[in-house]
Design an enzyme around this catalytic site. Sequence first.
Site, PDB file in Angstrom:
ATOM      1  N   CYS A  59       0.809  -1.227   0.000  1.00  0.00           N
ATOM      2  CA  CYS A  59       0.000   0.000   0.000  1.00  0.00           C
ATOM      3  C   CYS A  59       0.839   1.273   0.000  1.00  0.00           C
ATOM      4  CB  CYS A  59      -0.927  -0.011   1.210  1.00  0.00           C
ATOM      5  SG  CYS A  59      -1.976  -1.470   1.243  1.00  0.00           S
ATOM      6  N   CYS A  78       4.357  -4.651   9.505  1.00  0.00           N
ATOM      7  CA  CYS A  78       5.289  -3.523   9.536  1.00  0.00           C
ATOM      8  C   CYS A  78       5.497  -3.020  10.969  1.00  0.00           C
ATOM      9  CB  CYS A  78       4.780  -2.402   8.643  1.00  0.00           C
ATOM     10  SG  CYS A  78       3.234  -1.669   9.225  1.00  0.00           S
TER      11      CYS A  78
END
Length: 116
Positions: A59, A78
């Site tokens: 993204c 992440c």
Amino acid sequence: MKKQNLVSFPENLEAMRKFSETYAKRTGTFFCIDSSVTAVVIEGLARHKDQYGAPLCPCRHYEDKKAEISATYWNCPCVPMRERRECHCMLFLTPDNEFASDLQEIDKTTLTEQIS
């Protein structure tokens, strides 16, 4: 860029589906109420895993994906997700997020239909 053909894309897609379900359950997070969001993010993770050998967040825009993978900051899950439970992709949503469903699983059929 040369593809790493260590594992086929369908296998990586299934691996990322299973990872996403397991991680959502482990962290008490939920998938988006729009299953197409969940499916597209899982597909992106699988494509990056297929191309680069790591599930780099799909993204974000990267100038150098290989460098980002080496840095590991944006490899799923992440650092923002691990530290603050903030998923930029909206794959893992906290229960208080207005877009969170009550689902922590996505079946193969739904996943395949959403990305075809």
